[in-house]
Scaffold this motif. Structure first.
Motif, PDB file in Angstrom:
ATOM      1  N   SER A   2       4.196   0.709 -11.306  1.00  0.00           N
ATOM      2  CA  SER A   2       3.120  -0.217 -10.898  1.00  0.00           C
ATOM      3  C   SER A   2       1.737   0.368 -11.193  1.00  0.00           C
ATOM      4  O   SER A   2       0.888   0.509 -10.297  1.00  0.00           O
ATOM      5  N   PRO A   3       1.482   0.722 -12.466  1.00  0.00           N
ATOM      6  CA  PRO A   3       0.216   1.394 -12.797  1.00  0.00           C
ATOM      7  C   PRO A   3      -1.018   0.541 -12.531  1.00  0.00           C
ATOM      8  O   PRO A   3      -2.090   1.078 -12.247  1.00  0.00           O
ATOM      9  N   GLY A   4      -0.872  -0.792 -12.608  1.00  0.00           N
ATOM     10  CA  GLY A   4      -2.014  -1.656 -12.337  1.00  0.00           C
ATOM     11  C   GLY A   4      -2.491  -1.526 -10.896  1.00  0.00           C
ATOM     12  O   GLY A   4      -3.694  -1.465 -10.626  1.00  0.00           O
ATOM     13  N   LEU A   5      -1.548  -1.477  -9.955  1.00  0.00           N
ATOM     14  CA  LEU A   5      -1.916  -1.321  -8.546  1.00  0.00           C
ATOM     15  C   LEU A   5      -2.488   0.073  -8.279  1.00  0.00           C
ATOM     16  O   LEU A   5      -3.467   0.221  -7.545  1.00  0.00           O
ATOM     17  N   ILE A   6      -1.872   1.091  -8.876  1.00  0.00           N
ATOM     18  CA  ILE A   6      -2.390   2.460  -8.725  1.00  0.00           C
ATOM     19  C   ILE A   6      -3.828   2.516  -9.217  1.00  0.00           C
ATOM     20  O   ILE A   6      -4.721   3.076  -8.561  1.00  0.00           O
ATOM     21  N   HIS A   7      -4.059   1.908 -10.372  1.00  0.00           N
ATOM     22  CA  HIS A   7      -5.408   1.936 -10.942  1.00  0.00           C
ATOM     23  C   HIS A   7      -6.402   1.178 -10.071  1.00  0.00           C
ATOM     24  O   HIS A   7      -7.522   1.635  -9.849  1.00  0.00           O
ATOM     25  N   HIS A   8      -6.024  -0.007  -9.597  1.00  0.00           N
ATOM     26  CA  HIS A   8      -6.966  -0.805  -8.806  1.00  0.00           C
ATOM     27  C   HIS A   8      -7.392  -0.086  -7.526  1.00  0.00           C
ATOM     28  O   HIS A   8      -8.558  -0.186  -7.113  1.00  0.00           O
ATOM     29  N   LEU A   9      -6.479   0.622  -6.895  1.00  0.00           N
ATOM     30  CA  LEU A   9      -6.856   1.368  -5.701  1.00  0.00           C
ATOM     31  C   LEU A   9      -7.824   2.505  -6.063  1.00  0.00           C
ATOM     32  O   LEU A   9      -8.813   2.742  -5.361  1.00  0.00           O
ATOM     33  N   ALA A  10      -7.550   3.188  -7.171  1.00  0.00           N
ATOM     34  CA  ALA A  10      -8.449   4.254  -7.613  1.00  0.00           C
ATOM     35  C   ALA A  10      -9.810   3.679  -7.982  1.00  0.00           C
ATOM     36  O   ALA A  10     -10.856   4.267  -7.663  1.00  0.00           O
ATOM     37  N   TYR A  69       0.833  -1.206   0.000  1.00  0.00           N
ATOM     38  CA  TYR A  69       0.000   0.000   0.000  1.00  0.00           C
ATOM     39  C   TYR A  69       0.870   1.259   0.000  1.00  0.00           C
ATOM     40  O   TYR A  69       0.666   2.179  -0.818  1.00  0.00           O
ATOM     41  N   LYS A  70       1.845   1.324   0.885  1.00  0.00           N
ATOM     42  CA  LYS A  70       2.698   2.507   0.976  1.00  0.00           C
ATOM     43  C   LYS A  70       3.523   2.697  -0.299  1.00  0.00           C
ATOM     44  O   LYS A  70       3.687   3.818  -0.790  1.00  0.00           O
ATOM     45  N   THR A  71       4.031   1.592  -0.839  1.00  0.00           N
ATOM     46  CA  THR A  71       4.831   1.678  -2.062  1.00  0.00           C
ATOM     47  C   THR A  71       3.979   2.147  -3.239  1.00  0.00           C
ATOM     48  O   THR A  71       4.441   2.947  -4.065  1.00  0.00           O
ATOM     49  N   THR A  72       2.742   1.665  -3.317  1.00  0.00           N
ATOM     50  CA  THR A  72       1.853   2.075  -4.406  1.00  0.00           C
ATOM     51  C   THR A  72       1.560   3.565  -4.333  1.00  0.00           C
ATOM     52  O   THR A  72       1.585   4.269  -5.353  1.00  0.00           O
ATOM     53  N   LEU A  73       1.297   4.083  -3.138  1.00  0.00           N
ATOM     54  CA  LEU A  73       1.055   5.519  -2.989  1.00  0.00           C
ATOM     55  C   LEU A  73       2.308   6.319  -3.352  1.00  0.00           C
ATOM     56  O   LEU A  73       2.212   7.373  -4.003  1.00  0.00           O
ATOM     57  N   ALA A  74       3.475   5.824  -2.958  1.00  0.00           N
ATOM     58  CA  ALA A  74       4.722   6.520  -3.274  1.00  0.00           C
ATOM     59  C   ALA A  74       4.959   6.545  -4.780  1.00  0.00           C
ATOM     60  O   ALA A  74       5.380   7.570  -5.350  1.00  0.00           O
ATOM     61  N   LYS A  75       4.665   5.426  -5.456  1.00  0.00           N
ATOM     62  CA  LYS A  75       4.849   5.370  -6.908  1.00  0.00           C
ATOM     63  C   LYS A  75       3.843   6.267  -7.628  1.00  0.00           C
ATOM     64  O   LYS A  75       4.148   6.843  -8.677  1.00  0.00           O
ATOM     65  N   SER A  76       2.637   6.375  -7.061  1.00  0.00           N
ATOM     66  CA  SER A  76       1.650   7.279  -7.642  1.00  0.00           C
ATOM     67  C   SER A  76       2.145   8.725  -7.585  1.00  0.00           C
ATOM     68  O   SER A  76       2.018   9.485  -8.559  1.00  0.00           O
ATOM     69  N   ARG A  77       2.724   9.106  -6.444  1.00  0.00           N
ATOM     70  CA  ARG A  77       3.268  10.469  -6.324  1.00  0.00           C
ATOM     71  C   ARG A  77       4.430  10.679  -7.291  1.00  0.00           C
ATOM     72  O   ARG A  77       4.539  11.736  -7.930  1.00  0.00           O
ATOM     73  N   LYS A  78       5.299   9.675  -7.424  1.00  0.00           N
ATOM     74  CA  LYS A  78       6.427   9.793  -8.340  1.00  0.00           C
ATOM     75  C   LYS A  78       5.954   9.881  -9.793  1.00  0.00           C
ATOM     76  O   LYS A  78       6.493  10.668 -10.595  1.00  0.00           O
ATOM     77  N   LEU A  79       4.947   9.079 -10.142  1.00  0.00           N
ATOM     78  CA  LEU A  79       4.382   9.131 -11.494  1.00  0.00           C
ATOM     79  C   LEU A  79       3.892  10.543 -11.803  1.00  0.00           C
ATOM     80  O   LEU A  79       4.133  11.070 -12.907  1.00  0.00           O
ATOM     81  N   GLN A  80       3.247  11.179 -10.845  1.00  0.00           N
ATOM     82  CA  GLN A  80       2.726  12.524 -11.081  1.00  0.00           C
ATOM     83  C   GLN A  80       3.856  13.556 -11.159  1.00  0.00           C
ATOM     84  O   GLN A  80       3.765  14.510 -11.941  1.00  0.00           O
TER      85      GLN A  80
END
Length: 360
Positions: A264-272, A154-165
């Motif tokens: 990890s766009p798949g995980l980012i998307h699934h949470l959204a 969970y924490k890694t996915t949120l961190a990657k989402s911020r980095k993607l942006q």
């Protein structure tokens, strides 16, 4: 018990309304693959689809959708695509299963995602877990569970989402969109994934593409196709197409643009998707049977589905046993053994890479 068999398009409003009522009467049937809209739509594209209507006196007590293939081989509707199969029926229905199969003109009925509590089930059938995202207590409770049991993910996915942006632009999520353009982008990603991993490209079959497009345009109070996508700076990154009832979304075709793979766009998307789905009344996302890393990371519950067959005493059923059962048992052995599964997956990916090189 009386059984009549009809083409899906021959069912009238009375039958379809009764089907919906039976489906909504039992949580075990709360899956869009068991909805009448799904069977009717597939029936428009495949002439092998039939529906057995079960009567107890004048009352309809069940619906059994199936495909009838040569030699009396029966399969679920859209076999190979669906993650929930079986009979939608009244509570405590008792039936002679082999008589039902015979009345349907079948020698054997084979399934691989039969939902729990079915009259078709017996002790010989293999059971498998089907991971879910349980949203009955809301999205915040779901993420709290993720933090407790999959905190690193969970924490890694949120961190990657911020980095993607930071790297690519503002993140936007469009849920339940109806534009066919993003759907075709998604299907293109999925085709690339099938080929890259050595799997059969389902979208090489025109009827499957048309099925998805028709389901995207389907909207009723109890059933709909659901397409959602995430974008960065208006560039599509990942998405998913599935179907839903009032309260269950069936995970079906997730995919992403591989140029964003490191995020990890798949995980980012699934949470959204889970957040928006919960806000839209979805209580469960059924991710379907299968050992996938992303399912293991995101799940907070499981259903149970079964694999096997119901057969009559007939030559066709005997031939079917020889052709299918040993293969199914071998596959089950591989899937249950992590070393064998890893080896098979590696072989498929190697085949996929070689196939891609040859095609280029």
């Amino acid at each position: 018990m009386r059984v009549t068999v009809a083409l899906p398009r021959e069912l009238g409003n009375t039958e379809l309304s009764r089907w919906r009522a039976l489906q909504e009467s039992d949580p075990a049937f709360d899956n869009p693959f068991l909805s009448p809209e799904f069977t009717v739509t597939v029936g428009e594209l495949r002439d092998v689809v039939r529906v057995a209507v079960l009567y107890d006196g004048p009352e309809i007590v069940g619906f059994f959708p199936f495909e009838r293939h040569p030699l009396g081989i029966g399969k679920p509707v859209a076999a190979g695509l669906t993650d929930a199969q079986g009979l939608v029926h009244a509570k405590d229905l008792e039936i002679d299963v082999r008589r039902l199969i015979k009345d349907c003109g079948l020698a054997v009925y084979e399934f691989d995602h039969l939902v729990s509590g079915q009259p078709l089930l017996n002790d010989r059938h293999e059971r498998y877990p089907s991971p879910i995202i349980d949203l009955r207590d809301g999205y915040e409770r779901y993420t709290a569970t993720l933090k407790e049991h999959s905190g690193k993910t969970y924490k890694t996915t949120l961190a990657k989402s911020r980095k993607l942006q930071r790297d690519a632009g503002t993140l936007r999520h469009d849920f339940a969109i109806t534009d066919v353009g993003p759907l075709r982008t998604l299907l293109g990603w999925k085709t690339d994934q099938y080929r890259r991993t050595g799997r059969t490209d389902r979208f090489a079959h025109r009827w499957i593409v048309e099925l998805v497009e028709r389901l995207l345009a389907t909207r009723s109070e109890s059933f709909a196709g659901v397409l959602d996508m995430i974008y960065v700076d208006d560039q599509p990154v990942a998405g998913h197409f599935g179907v839903r009832t009032r309260t269950t979304l069936a995970g079906w075709f997730p995919a992403y643009d591989t140029q964003f793979a490191k995020y990890s766009p798949g995980l980012i998307h699934h949470l959204a998707m889970a957040e928006q789905a919960a806000a839209d009344g979805i209580q469960m996302i059924d991710m379907g049977r299968g050992d996938k890393e992303y399912k293991d990371k995101l799940k907070n519950g499981e259903l149970e589905v079964a694999e096997g067959r119901v057969a009559t005493a007939s030559p066709a059923a005997g031939v079917h046993w020889m052709m299918r059962v040993p293969v199914r048992k071998t596959r089950a052995t591989v899937m249950a053994n992590p070393i064998l599964l890893k080896t098979a997956d590696k072989a498929l990916k190697t085949y996929g890479r070689l196939r891609t090189v040859v095609q280029r």
